[in-house]
Design a protein around this motif. Structure first.
Motif, PDB file in Angstrom:
ATOM      1  N   VAL A  84       0.830  -1.209   0.000  1.00 33.54           N
ATOM      2  CA  VAL A  84       0.000   0.000   0.000  1.00 33.54           C
ATOM      3  C   VAL A  84       0.861   1.254   0.000  1.00 33.54           C
ATOM      4  CG1 VAL A  84      -1.661   1.354   1.352  1.00 33.54           C
ATOM      5  CG2 VAL A  84      -1.965  -1.120   1.110  1.00 33.54           C
ATOM      6  N   ARG A  85       1.883   1.271   0.860  1.00 33.06           N
ATOM      7  CA  ARG A  85       2.694   2.478   1.011  1.00 33.06           C
ATOM      8  C   ARG A  85       3.561   2.760  -0.212  1.00 33.06           C
ATOM      9  NH1 ARG A  85       6.397   2.052   4.570  1.00 33.06           N
ATOM     10  NH2 ARG A  85       6.171  -0.125   5.240  1.00 33.06           N
ATOM     11  N   TYR A  86       4.139   1.709  -0.798  1.00 29.66           N
ATOM     12  CA  TYR A  86       5.065   1.915  -1.902  1.00 29.66           C
ATOM     13  C   TYR A  86       4.380   1.918  -3.267  1.00 29.66           C
ATOM     14  CZ  TYR A  86       9.261   1.645   0.982  1.00 29.66           C
ATOM     15  OH  TYR A  86      10.243   1.905   1.898  1.00 29.66           O
ATOM     16  N   CYS A  87       3.310   1.169  -3.424  1.00 24.10           N
ATOM     17  CA  CYS A  87       2.674   1.045  -4.742  1.00 24.10           C
ATOM     18  C   CYS A  87       1.499   1.995  -4.951  1.00 24.10           C
ATOM     19  CB  CYS A  87       2.201  -0.397  -4.957  1.00 24.10           C
ATOM     20  SG  CYS A  87       3.537  -1.609  -4.933  1.00 24.10           S
ATOM     21  N   PHE A  88       0.924   2.492  -3.859  1.00 24.54           N
ATOM     22  CA  PHE A  88      -0.230   3.388  -3.997  1.00 24.54           C
ATOM     23  C   PHE A  88       0.056   4.777  -3.426  1.00 24.54           C
ATOM     24  CE2 PHE A  88      -2.012  -0.886  -4.109  1.00 24.54           C
ATOM     25  CZ  PHE A  88      -2.854  -0.813  -5.214  1.00 24.54           C
ATOM     26  N   LEU A  89       0.468   4.822  -2.167  1.00 24.90           N
ATOM     27  CA  LEU A  89       0.677   6.125  -1.535  1.00 24.90           C
ATOM     28  C   LEU A  89       1.875   6.865  -2.114  1.00 24.90           C
ATOM     29  CD1 LEU A  89      -0.020   5.342   2.247  1.00 24.90           C
ATOM     30  CD2 LEU A  89      -1.538   6.394   0.557  1.00 24.90           C
ATOM     31  N   LEU A  90       3.003   6.175  -2.333  1.00 24.60           N
ATOM     32  CA  LEU A  90       4.207   6.842  -2.826  1.00 24.60           C
ATOM     33  C   LEU A  90       3.996   7.503  -4.190  1.00 24.60           C
ATOM     34  CD1 LEU A  90       7.144   7.620  -2.543  1.00 24.60           C
ATOM     35  CD2 LEU A  90       7.787   5.370  -3.422  1.00 24.60           C
ATOM     36  N   PRO A  91       3.450   6.818  -5.201  1.00 21.19           N
ATOM     37  CA  PRO A  91       3.219   7.496  -6.495  1.00 21.19           C
ATOM     38  C   PRO A  91       2.286   8.707  -6.373  1.00 21.19           C
ATOM     39  CG  PRO A  91       3.050   5.117  -6.743  1.00 21.19           C
ATOM     40  CD  PRO A  91       3.082   5.383  -5.281  1.00 21.19           C
ATOM     41  N   LEU A  92       1.233   8.567  -5.571  1.00 20.55           N
ATOM     42  CA  LEU A  92       0.296   9.679  -5.393  1.00 20.55           C
ATOM     43  C   LEU A  92       0.986  10.860  -4.717  1.00 20.55           C
ATOM     44  CD1 LEU A  92      -2.550  10.863  -5.490  1.00 20.55           C
ATOM     45  CD2 LEU A  92      -3.026   9.691  -3.324  1.00 20.55           C
ATOM     46  N   ARG A  93       1.742  10.577  -3.670  1.00 20.03           N
ATOM     47  CA  ARG A  93       2.431  11.657  -2.956  1.00 20.03           C
ATOM     48  C   ARG A  93       3.508  12.301  -3.818  1.00 20.03           C
ATOM     49  NH1 ARG A  93       3.032   8.273   2.730  1.00 20.03           N
ATOM     50  NH2 ARG A  93       0.917   8.687   3.507  1.00 20.03           N
ATOM     51  N   PHE A  94       4.221  11.497  -4.573  1.00 22.04           N
ATOM     52  CA  PHE A  94       5.247  12.053  -5.459  1.00 22.04           C
ATOM     53  C   PHE A  94       4.622  12.986  -6.490  1.00 22.04           C
ATOM     54  CE2 PHE A  94       7.913  11.998  -9.255  1.00 22.04           C
ATOM     55  CZ  PHE A  94       9.155  12.336  -8.709  1.00 22.04           C
ATOM     56  N   SER A 278      23.191  13.244   9.702  1.00 26.17           N
ATOM     57  CA  SER A 278      24.489  12.576   9.741  1.00 26.17           C
ATOM     58  C   SER A 278      24.403  11.150   9.205  1.00 26.17           C
ATOM     59  CB  SER A 278      25.010  12.542  11.187  1.00 26.17           C
ATOM     60  OG  SER A 278      25.173  13.847  11.688  1.00 26.17           O
ATOM     61  N   LYS A 279      23.190  10.622   9.123  1.00 26.01           N
ATOM     62  CA  LYS A 279      22.997   9.239   8.707  1.00 26.01           C
ATOM     63  C   LYS A 279      22.313   9.131   7.349  1.00 26.01           C
ATOM     64  CE  LYS A 279      21.111   4.857  10.472  1.00 26.01           C
ATOM     65  NZ  LYS A 279      20.375   4.218  11.595  1.00 26.01           N
ATOM     66  N   TYR A 280      21.349  10.035   7.064  1.00 26.19           N
ATOM     67  CA  TYR A 280      20.589   9.957   5.817  1.00 26.19           C
ATOM     68  C   TYR A 280      20.760  11.248   5.016  1.00 26.19           C
ATOM     69  CZ  TYR A 280      18.103   6.261   8.390  1.00 26.19           C
ATOM     70  OH  TYR A 280      17.788   5.142   9.117  1.00 26.19           O
ATOM     71  N   ASN A 281      20.917  11.087   3.705  1.00 26.84           N
ATOM     72  CA  ASN A 281      20.885  12.291   2.873  1.00 26.84           C
ATOM     73  C   ASN A 281      19.436  12.704   2.661  1.00 26.84           C
ATOM     74  OD1 ASN A 281      19.775  10.740   0.707  1.00 26.84           O
ATOM     75  ND2 ASN A 281      21.833  10.149   0.057  1.00 26.84           N
ATOM     76  N   ILE A 282      19.222  13.852   2.048  1.00 29.57           N
ATOM     77  CA  ILE A 282      17.867  14.405   1.944  1.00 29.57           C
ATOM     78  C   ILE A 282      16.962  13.529   1.085  1.00 29.57           C
ATOM     79  CG2 ILE A 282      18.456  15.852  -0.041  1.00 29.57           C
ATOM     80  CD1 ILE A 282      16.026  16.722   2.856  1.00 29.57           C
ATOM     81  N   VAL A 283      17.519  12.871   0.070  1.00 32.36           N
ATOM     82  CA  VAL A 283      16.702  12.013  -0.800  1.00 32.36           C
ATOM     83  C   VAL A 283      16.197  10.796  -0.012  1.00 32.36           C
ATOM     84  CG1 VAL A 283      16.681  10.583  -2.873  1.00 32.36           C
ATOM     85  CG2 VAL A 283      17.897  12.768  -2.884  1.00 32.36           C
ATOM     86  N   SER A 284      17.105  10.152   0.732  1.00 28.43           N
ATOM     87  CA  SER A 284      16.707   8.989   1.545  1.00 28.43           C
ATOM     88  C   SER A 284      15.681   9.387   2.594  1.00 28.43           C
ATOM     89  CB  SER A 284      17.932   8.380   2.228  1.00 28.43           C
ATOM     90  OG  SER A 284      18.878   7.951   1.280  1.00 28.43           O
ATOM     91  N   TYR A 285      15.885  10.553   3.179  1.00 26.64           N
ATOM     92  CA  TYR A 285      14.957  11.019   4.207  1.00 26.64           C
ATOM     93  C   TYR A 285      13.566  11.253   3.627  1.00 26.64           C
ATOM     94  CZ  TYR A 285      12.560  14.298   7.251  1.00 26.64           C
ATOM     95  OH  TYR A 285      11.607  14.929   8.012  1.00 26.64           O
ATOM     96  N   LEU A 286      13.489  11.956   2.493  1.00 26.24           N
ATOM     97  CA  LEU A 286      12.186  12.238   1.885  1.00 26.24           C
ATOM     98  C   LEU A 286      11.489  10.951   1.444  1.00 26.24           C
ATOM     99  CD1 LEU A 286      13.008  15.438  -0.214  1.00 26.24           C
ATOM    100  CD2 LEU A 286      11.717  15.282   1.938  1.00 26.24           C
ATOM    101  N   LEU A 287      12.256   9.971   0.968  1.00 19.25           N
ATOM    102  CA  LEU A 287      11.659   8.692   0.585  1.00 19.25           C
ATOM    103  C   LEU A 287      11.046   8.015   1.810  1.00 19.25           C
ATOM    104  CD1 LEU A 287      11.140   6.483  -1.524  1.00 19.25           C
ATOM    105  CD2 LEU A 287      13.398   5.535  -0.966  1.00 19.25           C
ATOM    106  N   ARG A 288      11.749   8.075   2.939  1.00 24.93           N
ATOM    107  CA  ARG A 288      11.242   7.462   4.166  1.00 24.93           C
ATOM    108  C   ARG A 288       9.987   8.186   4.652  1.00 24.93           C
ATOM    109  NH1 ARG A 288      12.923   8.057   9.494  1.00 24.93           N
ATOM    110  NH2 ARG A 288      14.596   9.438   8.825  1.00 24.93           N
TER     111      ARG A 288
END
Length: 367
Positions: A84-94, A278-288
Motif C-alpha cells: 500500500v505504502r510503496y505502490c499506492f501512496l508513494l506514487p500519489l504523494r510524489f 548525519s545518517k541519511y541524505n535528503i533524498v533517503s529522508y524524503l523517501l522514508r
C-alpha cells in the motif's frame, strides 16, 4: 525511567556536599567514576540525534527486537502495508509533491514580475499558502493548530523547535513567513531564486553566513519594516529528535523586535519526522517520509515575548526555549546542537574540571 539507566535527580553540587564529613577522601572519586560511566552508557546528548524509541510497532520499522515476527498474521499485515505504502501512496504523494514544487516555482516567478504593491503581496501569499498546502497533502499531513490568536505578526520573529526540514512547510501551511537561510544549488536553489522574487526571503551566500554582523544587519532591516512578513527561524541550528529542545543560538534574540514562540510536536506512531542528517541524505529522508503512513503533529502558537530590561540575549533565548519545551512536552537541555557533528570544545571540558575542583575545595580540604 525510559532510558537504559536510571539517574539520580539530585544535583551534582548537593551530592558533592553530602559526600564530605571534614576532609577529602579518596572514596569521593567514586562519585565522579559513576557519573562518567553513566555518560558513557547513555549520555543525554547523543540519544537526541537518533529516532525516538516507540513502545509498540507501527508497521513501519521494528523498533524493538521483541516485535520481530510476533506472528505470521502480523507479518502478512506488514507485507500488505508495504504494498500500500510503496505502490499506492508513494506514487500519489510524489505526484502531489511535483505539482506543489512546480506550482511554487512558476507561481512565484510570475508574481515576481509584478511591480511592488499590495496586489503583489496578496498574490505572493496566495501562491505560498496554496503550494504549501499541496506539499502538506503530499505528506498526508494532519496538523492541529492551537491558539491561533497568537499567530506571528508582520515585523516579528517566529522561533520554533526544529525536528525536520518539513517544519517550515508545516508552519507555512497556516501562514506565510520570510525564510532565512543559506543559498543552495540544484532544485533548492531554483526554488530559492524564484520565491525571493515574489517574497522578501533572506538568503545568504556561504561567505556572508560567516559574517555575523552582516546577517544581524539584514535581519534587523527586515524586522524594522512592519509591512514585511515575520521571519521564521529555528534557533537550535540542527534537527533534534522530537523529544527535546536544545540550546538556542543567541543571534536570533539580538535582532530586537517581538519574538513569537511556536512549539511543534510530532506523533511518532504514524511516521518518524526526525531527520538525522548525519545518517541519511535528503533524498533517503524524503523517501522514508513519503512512504510512512502519515505526518501527524500539533502546533502551538504561544503569546509573544519581548526582551526584559536588564536581560541579555542568552537569558532571553533560554526563557523562550523553556516556554517552548514546556508547551510541547519536550525535555529542555542546555547542550549545543552542534555536538551532532562536532566534538566538545576543550574550553568546555576545562570549565567543568574547574567546577569540580571548586566544589571539592569548598566542601573539603585537599591535601
Amino acid at each position: 525511567s525510559q532510558g537504559i539507566i536510571e539517574r539520580d535527580e539530585t544535583t551534582m553540587e548537593k551530592e558533592i556536599a553530602g559526600l564530605h564529613r571534614v576532609d577529602f577522601e579518596f572514596s569521593d572519586i567514586f562519585y565522579f567514576c559513576r557519573k562518567g560511566f553513566e555518560a558513557i552508557v547513555e549520555d543525554e546528548v547523543t540519544q537526541r540525534f537518533s529516532s525516538e524509541e516507540l513502545v509498540s510497532w507501527n508497521l513501519l520499522t521494528r523498533t524493538n527486537v521483541n516485535f520481530h515476527y510476533v506472528s505470521l498474521w502480523l507479518t502478512v499485515v506488514w507485507g500488505v502495508g508495504v504494498v500500500v505504502r510503496y505502490c499506492f501512496l508513494l506514487p500519489l504523494r510524489f505526484t502531489l509533491a511535483a505539482i506543489g514544487i512546480t506550482s511554487m516555482i512558476v507561481g512565484t516567478t510570475v508574481v515576481g514580475q509584478l511591480p511592488n504593491s499590495s496586489v503583489k503581496s496578496y498574490l505572493s501569499e496566495l501562491v505560498h499558502l496554496t503550494c504549501s498546502r499541496i506539499l502538506v497533502r503530499a505528506l498526508s499531513g494532519t496538523i492541529h493548530y492551537h491558539n491561533k490568536e497568537n499567530k506571528p505578526q508582520k515585523g516579528g520573529i517566529c522561533v520554533a523547535n526544529h525536528t525536520s526540514p518539513i517544519d517550515a512547510i508545516i508552519l507555512t501551511n497556516d501562514g506565510c513567513y520570510a525564510m532565512v537561510g543559506q543559498v543552495h544549488g540544484g532544485l533548492m536553489g531554483v526554488i530559492q531564486r524564484a520565491t525571493v522574487k515574489a517574497c522578501p526571503h533572506v538568503w545568504f551566500e556561504r561567505s556572508e553566513v560567516k559574517d555575523r554582523h552582516l546577517v544581524t544587519k539584514r535581519l534587523r532591516e527586515h524586522v524594522a519594516d512592519k509591512s514585511k512578513l515575520p521571519i521564521l527561524i529555528f534557533p537550535e541550528g540542527t534537527c533534534i529528535n522530537n523529544t527535546s529542545v536544545m540550546m538556542f543560538k543567541k543571534g536570533s534574540f539580538e535582532i530586537g523586535g517581538t519574538i513569537y514562540p511556536v512549539a511543534i510536536k510530532y506523533d511518532p506512531q504514524f511516521g518518524d519526522a526526525f531527520w538525522n542528517s548525519s545518517k541519511y541524505n535528503i533524498v533517503s529522508y524524503l523517501l522514508r517520509i513519503m512512504t510512512s503512513w502519515a505526518i501527524v503533529c500539533d502546533v502551538w502558537y504561544m503569546p509573544p515575548m519581548v526582551r526584559k530590561e536588564g536581560e541579555d540575549a542568552v537569558q532571553f533565548a533560554n526563557r523562550v526555549r523553556s516556554a517552548i519545551a514546556q508547551q510541547g512536552g519536550l525535555t529542555e537541555l542546555p547542550w549545543d546542537g552542534g555536538l551532532k557533528r562536532a566534538k566538545v570544545k576543550d574550553t568546555f571540558r576545562e570549565e567543568q574540571q574547574k567546577n569540580y575542583s571548586k566544589m571539592l575545595v569548598r566542601n573539603g580540604s585537599v591535601g
